[in-house]
Motif scaffolding. Structure first.
Motif, PDB file in Angstrom:
ATOM      1  N   SER A  56       0.873  -1.185   0.000  1.00 35.89           N
ATOM      2  CA  SER A  56       0.000   0.000   0.000  1.00 35.89           C
ATOM      3  C   SER A  56       0.906   1.230   0.000  1.00 35.89           C
ATOM      4  O   SER A  56       2.119   1.117  -0.171  1.00 35.89           O
ATOM      5  CB  SER A  56      -0.878  -0.008   1.254  1.00 35.89           C
ATOM      6  OG  SER A  56      -0.053   0.253   2.394  1.00 35.89           O
ATOM      7  N   SER A  57       0.310   2.402   0.249  1.00 35.76           N
ATOM      8  CA  SER A  57       1.134   3.618   0.265  1.00 35.76           C
ATOM      9  C   SER A  57       1.810   3.813   1.623  1.00 35.76           C
ATOM     10  O   SER A  57       2.521   4.790   1.829  1.00 35.76           O
ATOM     11  CB  SER A  57       0.289   4.848  -0.081  1.00 35.76           C
ATOM     12  OG  SER A  57      -0.770   4.966   0.849  1.00 35.76           O
TER      13      SER A  57
ATOM     14  N   GLN B 226      -4.368   0.770  -6.347  1.00 37.95           N
ATOM     15  CA  GLN B 226      -4.763   2.145  -5.991  1.00 37.95           C
ATOM     16  C   GLN B 226      -6.288   2.217  -5.932  1.00 37.95           C
ATOM     17  O   GLN B 226      -6.977   2.202  -6.946  1.00 37.95           O
ATOM     18  CB  GLN B 226      -4.227   3.132  -7.037  1.00 37.95           C
ATOM     19  CG  GLN B 226      -4.430   4.583  -6.625  1.00 37.95           C
ATOM     20  CD  GLN B 226      -3.951   5.546  -7.705  1.00 37.95           C
ATOM     21  OE1 GLN B 226      -4.324   5.437  -8.859  1.00 37.95           O
ATOM     22  NE2 GLN B 226      -3.114   6.483  -7.316  1.00 37.95           N
ATOM     23  N   THR B 227      -6.803   2.286  -4.707  1.00 35.24           N
ATOM     24  CA  THR B 227      -8.252   2.450  -4.534  1.00 35.24           C
ATOM     25  C   THR B 227      -8.556   3.953  -4.602  1.00 35.24           C
ATOM     26  O   THR B 227      -7.639   4.778  -4.612  1.00 35.24           O
ATOM     27  CB  THR B 227      -8.693   1.898  -3.156  1.00 35.24           C
ATOM     28  OG1 THR B 227      -7.955   2.594  -2.141  1.00 35.24           O
ATOM     29  CG2 THR B 227      -8.428   0.401  -3.036  1.00 35.24           C
ATOM     30  N   GLN B 228      -9.837   4.264  -4.613  1.00 38.91           N
ATOM     31  CA  GLN B 228     -10.260   5.685  -4.643  1.00 38.91           C
ATOM     32  C   GLN B 228      -9.614   6.455  -3.486  1.00 38.91           C
ATOM     33  O   GLN B 228      -9.193   7.594  -3.626  1.00 38.91           O
ATOM     34  CB  GLN B 228     -11.785   5.739  -4.503  1.00 38.91           C
ATOM     35  CG  GLN B 228     -12.401   6.969  -5.139  1.00 38.91           C
ATOM     36  CD  GLN B 228     -12.814   6.693  -6.579  1.00 38.91           C
ATOM     37  OE1 GLN B 228     -13.469   5.708  -6.839  1.00 38.91           O
ATOM     38  NE2 GLN B 228     -12.403   7.535  -7.502  1.00 38.91           N
ATOM     39  N   ARG B 229      -9.525   5.750  -2.328  1.00 36.50           N
ATOM     40  CA  ARG B 229      -8.995   6.392  -1.113  1.00 36.50           C
ATOM     41  C   ARG B 229      -7.515   6.766  -1.267  1.00 36.50           C
ATOM     42  O   ARG B 229      -6.999   7.621  -0.578  1.00 36.50           O
ATOM     43  CB  ARG B 229      -9.167   5.435   0.066  1.00 36.50           C
ATOM     44  CG  ARG B 229      -9.431   6.124   1.398  1.00 36.50           C
ATOM     45  CD  ARG B 229      -9.609   5.138   2.510  1.00 36.50           C
ATOM     46  NE  ARG B 229      -8.402   4.310   2.695  1.00 36.50           N
ATOM     47  CZ  ARG B 229      -8.451   3.016   2.999  1.00 36.50           C
ATOM     48  NH1 ARG B 229      -9.601   2.418   3.125  1.00 36.50           N
ATOM     49  NH2 ARG B 229      -7.346   2.325   3.166  1.00 36.50           N
ATOM     50  N   GLU B 230      -6.826   6.068  -2.181  1.00 39.11           N
ATOM     51  CA  GLU B 230      -5.399   6.327  -2.368  1.00 39.11           C
ATOM     52  C   GLU B 230      -5.114   7.041  -3.694  1.00 39.11           C
ATOM     53  O   GLU B 230      -4.005   6.984  -4.204  1.00 39.11           O
ATOM     54  CB  GLU B 230      -4.607   5.009  -2.298  1.00 39.11           C
ATOM     55  CG  GLU B 230      -4.555   4.434  -0.905  1.00 39.11           C
ATOM     56  CD  GLU B 230      -3.365   3.502  -0.690  1.00 39.11           C
ATOM     57  OE1 GLU B 230      -2.760   3.061  -1.671  1.00 39.11           O
ATOM     58  OE2 GLU B 230      -3.043   3.232   0.478  1.00 39.11           O
ATOM     59  N   SER B 231      -6.118   7.701  -4.259  1.00 37.34           N
ATOM     60  CA  SER B 231      -5.897   8.412  -5.523  1.00 37.34           C
ATOM     61  C   SER B 231      -4.916   9.561  -5.284  1.00 37.34           C
ATOM     62  O   SER B 231      -4.794  10.079  -4.161  1.00 37.34           O
ATOM     63  CB  SER B 231      -7.213   8.937  -6.103  1.00 37.34           C
ATOM     64  OG  SER B 231      -7.818   9.818  -5.176  1.00 37.34           O
TER      65      SER B 231
ATOM     66  N   ARG C  50      -5.616  12.466  -3.162  1.00 37.77           N
ATOM     67  CA  ARG C  50      -6.036  12.225  -1.764  1.00 37.77           C
ATOM     68  C   ARG C  50      -4.902  11.843  -0.828  1.00 37.77           C
ATOM     69  O   ARG C  50      -5.063  11.937   0.386  1.00 37.77           O
ATOM     70  CB  ARG C  50      -7.106  11.127  -1.721  1.00 37.77           C
ATOM     71  CG  ARG C  50      -8.422  11.576  -2.300  1.00 37.77           C
ATOM     72  CD  ARG C  50      -9.524  10.640  -1.863  1.00 37.77           C
ATOM     73  NE  ARG C  50     -10.778  10.982  -2.505  1.00 37.77           N
ATOM     74  CZ  ARG C  50     -11.902  10.314  -2.334  1.00 37.77           C
ATOM     75  NH1 ARG C  50     -11.921   9.264  -1.539  1.00 37.77           N
ATOM     76  NH2 ARG C  50     -13.006  10.669  -2.934  1.00 37.77           N
ATOM     77  N   ILE C  51      -3.787  11.346  -1.377  1.00 36.76           N
ATOM     78  CA  ILE C  51      -2.689  11.007  -0.453  1.00 36.76           C
ATOM     79  C   ILE C  51      -1.644  12.119  -0.492  1.00 36.76           C
ATOM     80  O   ILE C  51      -1.409  12.725  -1.531  1.00 36.76           O
ATOM     81  CB  ILE C  51      -2.061   9.610  -0.718  1.00 36.76           C
ATOM     82  CG1 ILE C  51      -1.398   9.514  -2.095  1.00 36.76           C
ATOM     83  CG2 ILE C  51      -3.041   8.500  -0.516  1.00 36.76           C
ATOM     84  CD1 ILE C  51      -0.577   8.236  -2.278  1.00 36.76           C
TER      85      ILE C  51
ATOM     86  N   LYS D 177      -5.668   0.105 -10.784  1.00 40.78           N
ATOM     87  CA  LYS D 177      -6.716   0.920 -10.161  1.00 40.78           C
ATOM     88  C   LYS D 177      -7.917   0.013  -9.979  1.00 40.78           C
ATOM     89  O   LYS D 177      -8.471  -0.510 -10.954  1.00 40.78           O
ATOM     90  CB  LYS D 177      -7.072   2.110 -11.066  1.00 40.78           C
ATOM     91  CG  LYS D 177      -6.067   3.238 -11.000  1.00 40.78           C
ATOM     92  CD  LYS D 177      -6.548   4.473 -11.721  1.00 40.78           C
ATOM     93  CE  LYS D 177      -5.490   5.574 -11.563  1.00 40.78           C
ATOM     94  NZ  LYS D 177      -5.859   6.813 -12.239  1.00 40.78           N
TER      95      LYS D 177
ATOM     96  N   GLU E 246     -11.169  -1.023  -6.834  1.00 41.92           N
ATOM     97  CA  GLU E 246     -11.728  -0.879  -5.478  1.00 41.92           C
ATOM     98  C   GLU E 246     -11.639  -2.205  -4.717  1.00 41.92           C
ATOM     99  O   GLU E 246     -11.446  -2.226  -3.512  1.00 41.92           O
ATOM    100  CB  GLU E 246     -13.192  -0.412  -5.538  1.00 41.92           C
ATOM    101  CG  GLU E 246     -13.360   1.051  -5.901  1.00 41.92           C
ATOM    102  CD  GLU E 246     -12.463   1.994  -5.083  1.00 41.92           C
ATOM    103  OE1 GLU E 246     -12.616   2.057  -3.853  1.00 41.92           O
ATOM    104  OE2 GLU E 246     -11.579   2.644  -5.682  1.00 41.92           O
TER     105      GLU E 246
END
Length: 369
Positions: A247-248, A277-282, A285-286, A312, A314
């Motif tokens: 993950s990031s 890369q989920t929406q939360r990690e676009s 957003r990070i 990309k 979800e």
């Protein structure tokens, strides 16, 4: 070490690589390389010394006498005159075997390659055999273990891939007492540095742990060679393929990459790093720092020999399963989630779907601490 060559995947004839490993500076790696150079010359081998670092050690300097040396490249950097390995001269002279010391060295900015190990790859691709040397603390994937032992983060590192492509890896071993005696006799550093060295790096317990690391590393290399070249003959060889999922989160990702690299290195196998890369990690957003760390982790994974894949998606489990099926993955490596996350994971069908799919495909799941 003979100079018969094999052909690499790119179709380019490749030289053979021999690496001397030691637990620390001063065990005698360069000395041993130069002894070998004299033996090869006596046997009429076309050998050249392209780069040797004597660190002012008298015994080592004496061994350079009578060896054909390729002059170094002179570079001016920040007003100082510095010397580097002259890769072009090596390629032009094209000896059968070349000695290149200090594999972990970082080249002066502006050089064609950032690191000396990249210079060595270029020389090997030209079909020239290379004999080189490295200290155990410079191997990328055991950098964390070295930091725990010594308290020092080693900046100059060599990817494990260099050990994987080596035809021979030789450990130059000394006991802690022998190494400390060499230090006290001034055979490693000059007298002004001896006291400081004994206070920090050259302590019996640290030397013992580094010695164990070096012995394990070389034993692992030999074991892999036996498995690959002896045991596997006449038997169907299961080709392992590892997938490291990151993950990031920088520290966890770095840890997963290093451990997966160790596993892939042990099995001499292909491996991948997957970042979903989920929406939360676009990207919007990070934070920027996390994005920088992510790019560094990709670069590090590539240098360690991984193929990096970004998807990309979800549904992380679906992305992992796609990779498993596309690349014939045999082992999936993930980081250990914290307790709250475990509770969520165990309640969700997504993780259960992943486990069922992995089980059906006979894929191992490794959860790295």
């Amino acid at each position: 070490m003979t100079s018969t060559h094999h052909t690499g995947q790119s179709g380019i004839p490749e030289g053979k690589l021999k690496i001397y490993i030691g637990m620390s500076a001063g065990v005698g790696k360069t000395y041993r390389m130069l002894q070998e150079a004299h033996n090869l010359l006596r046997n009429d081998v076309n050998l050249k010394v392209a780069y040797v670092e004597t660190h002012g050690r008298r015994e080592t300097q004496a061994l350079i006498e009578g060896l054909p040396v390729i002059p170094r490249r002179t570079v001016f950097y920040k007003g100082k005159q510095l010397e580097e390995l002259d890769v072009q001269a090596v390629l032009l002279l094209h000896p059968d075997i070349v000695i290149v010391d200090e594999l972990a060295h970082t080249n002066i900015p502006g050089s064609k390659n950032e690191k000396r190990w990249q210079d060595v790859l270029e020389i090997l691709e030209a079909g020239i055999d290379v004999i080189s040397a490295i200290n155990i603390q410079h191997i990328e994937s055991i950098n964390g273990e070295v930091r725990q032992i010594t308290g020092v983060e080693v900046q100059e590192r060599v990817p494990d891939r260099m050990l994987q492509i080596a035809n021979e890896v030789v450990n130059i071993d000394l006991t802690a007492d022998e190494l400390i005696s060499r230090l006290k006799e001034g055979k490693i550093y000059d007298s002004s540095k001896i006291h400081q060295a004994m206070q920090h790096f050259f302590q019996p317990d640290k030397i013992l742990q580094l010695r164990e690391l070096a012995l394990k590393e070389v034993a692992g290399q030999v074991e892999r060679k036996v498995d690959y070249e002896v045991t596997a003959k006449g038997k169907p060889w299961r080709h392992e393929r590892f997938l490291a999922c990151i993950s990031s989160n920088h520290d966890i990702a770095q840890h997963i990459i290093r451990k997966a690299a160790r596993l892939a290195s042990y099995y001499n196998s292909k491996w991948y790093v997957l970042y979903v890369q989920t929406q939360r990690e676009s990207a919007d957003r990070i934070p920027l720092a996390a994005q920088r760390h992510l790019i560094n982790n990709f670069k590090n994974a590539t240098q360690l020999g991984a193929e990096v894949v970004r998807k990309k998606e979800e549904n992380i489990a679906r992305a992992i399963m796609e990779m498993v099926e596309e690349q014939g993955i045999t082992t999936v490596c993930i980081g250990k989630p914290h307790l709250k996350l475990w509770q969520i994971i165990l309640k969700t069908s997504v993780f259960n779907q992943l486990l069922r799919a992995l089980s059906k495909n006979e894929v191992d799941l490794v959860i790295l601490s």
